[in-house]
Design a protein around this motif. Structure first.
Motif, PDB file in Angstrom:
ATOM      1  N   ALA A  21      81.897 -40.776  60.503  1.00  0.00           N
ATOM      2  CA  ALA A  21      82.422 -41.565  61.629  1.00  0.00           C
ATOM      3  C   ALA A  21      83.643 -40.910  62.239  1.00  0.00           C
ATOM      4  N   TRP A  22      84.591 -40.494  61.396  1.00  0.00           N
ATOM      5  CA  TRP A  22      85.823 -39.890  61.904  1.00  0.00           C
ATOM      6  C   TRP A  22      86.288 -38.796  60.956  1.00  0.00           C
ATOM      7  N   VAL A  23      86.786 -37.703  61.538  1.00  0.00           N
ATOM      8  CA  VAL A  23      87.374 -36.602  60.777  1.00  0.00           C
ATOM      9  C   VAL A  23      88.559 -36.082  61.580  1.00  0.00           C
ATOM     10  N   GLY A  24      89.655 -35.783  60.908  1.00  0.00           N
ATOM     11  CA  GLY A  24      90.806 -35.247  61.635  1.00  0.00           C
ATOM     12  C   GLY A  24      92.043 -35.153  60.777  1.00  0.00           C
ATOM     13  N   ILE A  61      84.852 -29.915  61.017  1.00  0.00           N
ATOM     14  CA  ILE A  61      85.332 -29.785  62.389  1.00  0.00           C
ATOM     15  C   ILE A  61      86.382 -28.665  62.448  1.00  0.00           C
ATOM     16  N   HIS A  62      86.939 -28.455  63.645  1.00  0.00           N
ATOM     17  CA  HIS A  62      87.940 -27.413  63.861  1.00  0.00           C
ATOM     18  C   HIS A  62      89.320 -28.075  63.964  1.00  0.00           C
ATOM     19  N   MET A  63      89.997 -28.220  62.859  1.00  0.00           N
ATOM     20  CA  MET A  63      91.295 -28.897  62.826  1.00  0.00           C
ATOM     21  C   MET A  63      92.306 -28.215  63.755  1.00  0.00           C
ATOM     22  N   SER A  64      92.319 -26.884  63.767  1.00  0.00           N
ATOM     23  CA  SER A  64      93.313 -26.164  64.568  1.00  0.00           C
ATOM     24  C   SER A  64      93.152 -26.443  66.056  1.00  0.00           C
ATOM     25  N   ARG A  65      91.910 -26.670  66.499  1.00  0.00           N
ATOM     26  CA  ARG A  65      91.694 -26.985  67.914  1.00  0.00           C
ATOM     27  C   ARG A  65      92.344 -28.316  68.271  1.00  0.00           C
ATOM     28  N   LEU A  66      92.187 -29.302  67.402  1.00  0.00           N
ATOM     29  CA  LEU A  66      92.821 -30.601  67.649  1.00  0.00           C
ATOM     30  C   LEU A  66      94.336 -30.478  67.644  1.00  0.00           C
ATOM     31  N   ASP A  97      80.254 -27.943  69.762  1.00  0.00           N
ATOM     32  CA  ASP A  97      79.404 -27.304  68.756  1.00  0.00           C
ATOM     33  C   ASP A  97      79.216 -28.178  67.516  1.00  0.00           C
ATOM     34  N   CYS A  98      79.944 -29.293  67.458  1.00  0.00           N
ATOM     35  CA  CYS A  98      79.765 -30.263  66.366  1.00  0.00           C
ATOM     36  C   CYS A  98      79.045 -31.521  66.859  1.00  0.00           C
ATOM     37  N   ASP A  99      78.621 -31.484  68.138  1.00  0.00           N
ATOM     38  CA  ASP A  99      77.967 -32.637  68.774  1.00  0.00           C
ATOM     39  C   ASP A  99      78.877 -33.857  68.853  1.00  0.00           C
ATOM     40  N   THR A 100      80.191 -33.609  68.873  1.00  0.00           N
ATOM     41  CA  THR A 100      81.166 -34.696  68.941  1.00  0.00           C
ATOM     42  C   THR A 100      81.057 -35.443  70.268  1.00  0.00           C
TER      43      THR A 100
END
Length: 304
Positions: A21-24, A61-66, A97-100
């Protein structure tokens, strides 16, 4: 070393194929700028940022992008519903690319406001108001909720009535045999005995949240705080001299309130706000526990 660095979030498969559901991340420090009316200040905030991960085969996911996108929030412009929506959309776009498809953001900070003394000219002090902002973009629907915490003083109406009764009975006992009663004698008695019983009062707090649309120019934080303080009538003070303390005592005497009264007063002051919720807490001086009340929107006759 010229070799490409490995990125296992792209090359490895998740050991268990399930969506999340959520990652970050939580608790990221950053500066944010708040500009509202004459108020302009850069504040220390702590941010929580997350996106959804619907693709079960994507490991992470790509933490650095966030993190990099979040850093742009404090640059060039003040916080606003529009800037929050723009950031959320950028977070989603950065994870195609993660279909977010969904993103959310939480900001905790403290609004530092200079408040004047009640009476003394030129005297003022600083008051800190905890603020929480929650914004999300879910299936292209933007929501933003602003929550503030406001401190005030509350004097118990029941305690005040009981105190008045003690003073009333003592006064009658003192002057029952005296006729006529001279005003000077009454004044002298009051000077000595008017505080033989005093009502209990306590520091209290209101936790209030409202929705803000993406069409609003600002988040309206300071205006919301002012509405709450005007509703209760007894906001806690900063710098005071004796004349200000006396004025504050008079305010408390004229604004007796149970916790239920405070919740209703604040709710009534928020008629122009969307989806308001109110939670008040009186940190009792009579009891070792607190008195609390909630006021939330009603839907079909039931509390939401």
């Amino acid at each position: 070393m010229n070799a490409a660095l490995p990125d296992i979030s792209l090359t490895d498969i998740a050991p268990r194929l399930s969506p999340l559901a959520w990652v970050g991340m939580q608790g990221i420090d950053l500066p944010v700028t708040v500009v509202e009316s004459a108020y302009q200040r850069t504040l220390h905030a702590r941010a929580d940022v997350q996106v959804d991960l619907p693709s079960p085969q994507v490991k992470g996911i790509h933490m650095s992008r966030l993190y990099q996108l979040l850093d742009t929030l404090g640059q060039d412009e003040a916080l606003s519903p529009a800037s929050l929506r723009y950031l959320l959309q950028a977070m989603i776009n950065s994870h195609q690319d993660c279909d977010t498809g969904n993103a959310r953001l939480g900001l905790n900070m403290a609004l530092l406001v200079q408040r004047p003394a009640l009476v003394t000219q030129g005297l003022s002090g600083w008051k800190s108001y905890p603020v929480r902002i929650d914004a999300s973009l879910i299936r292209d629907r933007f929501t933003c909720r602003v929550q503030v915490t406001v401190g005030y003083s509350s004097t118990c109406p029941c305690s005040a009535a009981l105190s008045r009764q003690i003073i009333e009975h003592s006064f009658l006992a003192a002057f029952d045999q005296q006729s006529p009663v001279k005003p000077a004698d009454v004044a002298a008695w009051l000077h000595q005995h008017a505080t033989m019983a005093t009502p209990h009062s306590q520091r209290s707090e209101a936790l209030v949240a409202v929705d803000v649309t993406d069409a609003a120019e600002t988040l309206g934080i300071l205006a919301l705080i002012d509405h709450i303080e005007q509703a209760v009538g007894t906001p806690v003070q900063t710098a005071v001299k004796r004349v200000d303390e006396q004025a504050f005592a008079a305010l408390n005497g004229q604004n007796l309130m149970f916790v239920e009264d405070a919740a209703r007063r604040i709710e009534a002051a928020l008629t122009d706000y969307a989806n308001p919720s109110v939670h008040v807490r009186h940190l009792e001086s009579l009891h070792p526990h607190d008195a609390v009340a909630w006021a939330v929107p009603m839907r079909d006759g039931v509390s939401a």
